[in-house]
Scaffold this motif. Structure first.
Motif, mmCIF file in Angstrom:
data_model
loop_
_atom_site.group_PDB
_atom_site.id
_atom_site.type_symbol
_atom_site.label_atom_id
_atom_site.label_comp_id
_atom_site.label_asym_id
_atom_site.label_seq_id
_atom_site.Cartn_x
_atom_site.Cartn_y
_atom_site.Cartn_z
ATOM 1 N N PRO A 15 0.823 -1.212 0.000
ATOM 2 C CA PRO A 15 0.000 0.000 0.000
ATOM 3 C C PRO A 15 0.856 1.262 0.000
ATOM 4 N N ALA A 16 0.448 2.249 -0.793
ATOM 5 C CA ALA A 16 1.089 3.560 -0.746
ATOM 6 C C ALA A 16 0.589 4.306 0.489
ATOM 7 N N MET A 17 1.410 5.207 0.992
ATOM 8 C CA MET A 17 1.091 5.923 2.225
ATOM 9 C C MET A 17 0.802 7.392 1.949
ATOM 10 N N LEU A 18 0.092 8.011 2.897
ATOM 11 C CA LEU A 18 -0.195 9.436 2.809
ATOM 12 C C LEU A 18 0.862 10.280 3.524
ATOM 13 N N GLU A 19 1.865 9.620 4.131
ATOM 14 C CA GLU A 19 2.947 10.348 4.782
ATOM 15 C C GLU A 19 4.143 10.416 3.842
ATOM 16 N N ASN A 20 4.896 11.484 3.944
ATOM 17 C CA ASN A 20 6.107 11.668 3.153
ATOM 18 C C ASN A 20 7.225 10.834 3.777
ATOM 19 N N PRO A 21 7.684 9.767 3.095
ATOM 20 C CA PRO A 21 8.713 8.919 3.688
ATOM 21 C C PRO A 21 10.045 9.656 3.811
ATOM 22 N N THR A 22 10.780 9.302 4.866
ATOM 23 C CA THR A 22 12.112 9.877 5.050
ATOM 24 C C THR A 22 13.053 9.291 4.016
ATOM 25 N N GLN A 23 13.715 10.175 3.284
ATOM 26 C CA GLN A 23 14.598 9.748 2.213
ATOM 27 C C GLN A 23 15.895 10.536 2.268
ATOM 28 N N PRO A 24 16.942 10.024 1.621
ATOM 29 C CA PRO A 24 18.185 10.794 1.544
ATOM 30 C C PRO A 24 17.942 12.127 0.856
ATOM 31 N N ALA A 25 18.912 13.023 1.006
ATOM 32 C CA ALA A 25 18.793 14.349 0.386
ATOM 33 C C ALA A 25 18.482 14.226 -1.092
ATOM 34 N N GLU A 26 17.502 15.009 -1.552
ATOM 35 C CA GLU A 26 17.044 14.950 -2.939
ATOM 36 C C GLU A 26 17.294 16.280 -3.637
ATOM 37 N N ASP A 27 17.402 16.213 -4.936
ATOM 38 C CA ASP A 27 17.486 17.417 -5.753
ATOM 39 C C ASP A 27 16.093 18.021 -5.830
ATOM 40 N N GLU A 28 15.869 19.109 -5.130
ATOM 41 C CA GLU A 28 14.516 19.671 -5.025
ATOM 42 C C GLU A 28 14.000 20.235 -6.334
ATOM 43 N N THR A 29 14.887 20.408 -7.321
ATOM 44 C CA THR A 29 14.421 20.911 -8.616
ATOM 45 C C THR A 29 13.956 19.774 -9.533
ATOM 46 N N ALA A 30 14.235 18.522 -9.149
ATOM 47 C CA ALA A 30 13.804 17.381 -9.951
ATOM 48 C C ALA A 30 12.278 17.264 -9.903
ATOM 49 N N SER A 31 11.698 16.610 -10.906
ATOM 50 C CA SER A 31 10.242 16.499 -11.013
ATOM 51 C C SER A 31 9.738 15.183 -10.436
ATOM 52 N N PHE A 32 8.503 15.198 -9.960
ATOM 53 C CA PHE A 32 7.850 13.978 -9.499
ATOM 54 C C PHE A 32 6.479 13.875 -10.153
ATOM 55 N N LYS A 33 5.909 12.680 -10.079
ATOM 56 C CA LYS A 33 4.508 12.459 -10.435
ATOM 57 C C LYS A 33 3.875 11.622 -9.332
ATOM 58 N N SER A 34 2.639 11.928 -9.034
ATOM 59 C CA SER A 34 1.888 11.170 -8.030
ATOM 60 C C SER A 34 0.513 10.845 -8.589
ATOM 61 N N ALA A 35 0.016 9.651 -8.277
ATOM 62 C CA ALA A 35 -1.303 9.217 -8.741
ATOM 63 C C ALA A 35 -2.146 8.791 -7.544
ATOM 64 N N LEU A 36 -3.459 9.017 -7.625
ATOM 65 C CA LEU A 36 -4.348 8.662 -6.530
ATOM 66 C C LEU A 36 -5.793 8.663 -7.011
ATOM 67 N N PHE A 37 -6.648 8.044 -6.212
ATOM 68 C CA PHE A 37 -8.093 8.131 -6.399
ATOM 69 C C PHE A 37 -8.677 8.934 -5.235
ATOM 70 N N ILE A 38 -9.607 9.831 -5.546
ATOM 71 C CA ILE A 38 -10.327 10.598 -4.529
ATOM 72 C C ILE A 38 -11.814 10.321 -4.704
ATOM 73 N N THR A 39 -12.472 9.907 -3.620
ATOM 74 C CA THR A 39 -13.901 9.589 -3.683
ATOM 75 C C THR A 39 -14.656 10.466 -2.706
ATOM 76 N N PRO A 40 -15.574 11.314 -3.177
ATOM 77 C CA PRO A 40 -16.385 12.129 -2.267
ATOM 78 C C PRO A 40 -17.444 11.259 -1.589
ATOM 79 N N PRO A 41 -17.898 11.644 -0.400
ATOM 80 C CA PRO A 41 -18.900 10.834 0.307
ATOM 81 C C PRO A 41 -20.264 10.856 -0.362
ATOM 82 N N THR A 42 -20.586 11.970 -1.040
ATOM 83 C CA THR A 42 -21.871 12.095 -1.724
ATOM 84 C C THR A 42 -21.665 12.865 -3.011
ATOM 85 N N GLU A 43 -22.642 12.781 -3.883
ATOM 86 C CA GLU A 43 -22.642 13.587 -5.112
ATOM 87 C C GLU A 43 -23.416 14.866 -4.849
#
Length: 280
Positions: A181-209
């Motif tokens: 399972p993917a998590m909603l917390e930002n995992p601790t990782q080694p120092a990253e190049d903050e100018t590099a790009s990322f992509k994230s995917a998710l599903f969002i479901t509202p409780p009602t229409e």
């Protein structure tokens, strides 16, 4: 370690897996071929990887993959895009002699110009381009199949037609994932190049229409200047009129913590099904 993909060898999924491994070498990994999307998913072991097609340039998103992702506990770790083109081969002497044609379900939408020239041919849908080739080999006079261009060059059928996709600059995007399972917390990782790009995917479901529900969801990302690159609605299958939204977000790694904080706020209102975040 196994890398589960749609097979057999020679499919575009196979080419995508090979390309991914060339860009991200992994020691002692074995390609593991399967006939269907569900078989690929089920075959992924806790220490293994899986690959599924997500989006085609001509025919859009792959519904079977989105349906699996909607309920799957996976973490996407990357993506890879490969060019795709098709050829036609048949046990005929002329195009008009084709009586039955085997076509993979997603390939059909990419070769409509050709198929409209065969109004009297029976279209038989397959789960894999390579299965289309096998069906043709085992078939009878009057049969044909659409197959990867690379396979066309290796066949010896009496009739061949190259480059039958609706356009030649056609590509398919695949996702690579782990079965955890993917998590909603930002995992601790080694120092990253903050100018590099990322992509994230998710599903969002509202409780009602309700009126404006999509606007409300999108406003969270607009206020934090997170870039939405994809949005697709999917039925939840629980009740007519209630939809999940498949969303892809891109940004720089400097914005990654902002993304997680935004999703955590949204989780108080909506059901969030994260699918992972990975560098591009």
């Amino acid at each position: 370690m196994k890398f589960s993909v749609l097979g057999p060898a020679g499919t575009f999924a196979d080419a995508a897996a090979q390309k991914y491994l060339s860009l991200h070498p992994i020691d002692n990994i074995e390609l593991d071929y399967h006939d269907t999307f569900d078989q690929v998913y089920q075959a992924v072991t806790p220490d293994g990887l899986g690959l599924l097609p997500l989006e085609n340039q001509l025919d859009g998103f792959v519904l079977a993959t989105l349906q699996r992702l909607q309920v799957a506990d996976i973490t996407e770790i990357g993506e890879v895009t490969v060019p795709v083109n098709f050829g036609l081969a048949g046990k005929v002497n002329h195009l008009i002699d084709i009586k039955r044609i085997y076509v993979q379900f997603k390939t059909e939408g990419q070769c409509q110009k050709l198929l409209t020239q065969l109004p009297n041919a029976q279209i038989i849908t397959t789960s894999s381009n390579m299965i289309s080739v096998e069906k043709l080999r085992d078939g009878q006079q009057g049969d044909a199949a659409i197959m990867p261009q690379s396979q066309l060059e290796e066949t010896d059928f009496p009739f061949k037609l190259a480059n039958v996709a609706d356009q030649t600059d056609n590509n398919t995007r695949f996702i690579v994932f782990k079965k955890q399972p993917a998590m909603l917390e930002n995992p601790t990782q080694p120092a990253e190049d903050e100018t590099a790009s990322f992509k994230s995917a998710l599903f969002i479901t509202p409780p009602t229409e309700e009126v404006g529900v999509l606007y409300q969801i999108l406003s969270y990302f607009a206020k934090t200047h997170l870039n939405l690159v994809t949005i697709m609605s999917m039925p939840t299958r629980q009740k007519i009129g209630i939809y999940s939204f498949y969303i892809e977000i891109s940004g720089t790694l400097k914005q990654k913590q902002i993304l997680f904080e935004t999703l955590q706020r949204m989780a108080d209102v909506y059901t969030i099904h994260p699918l992972g975040i990975y560098a591009l």
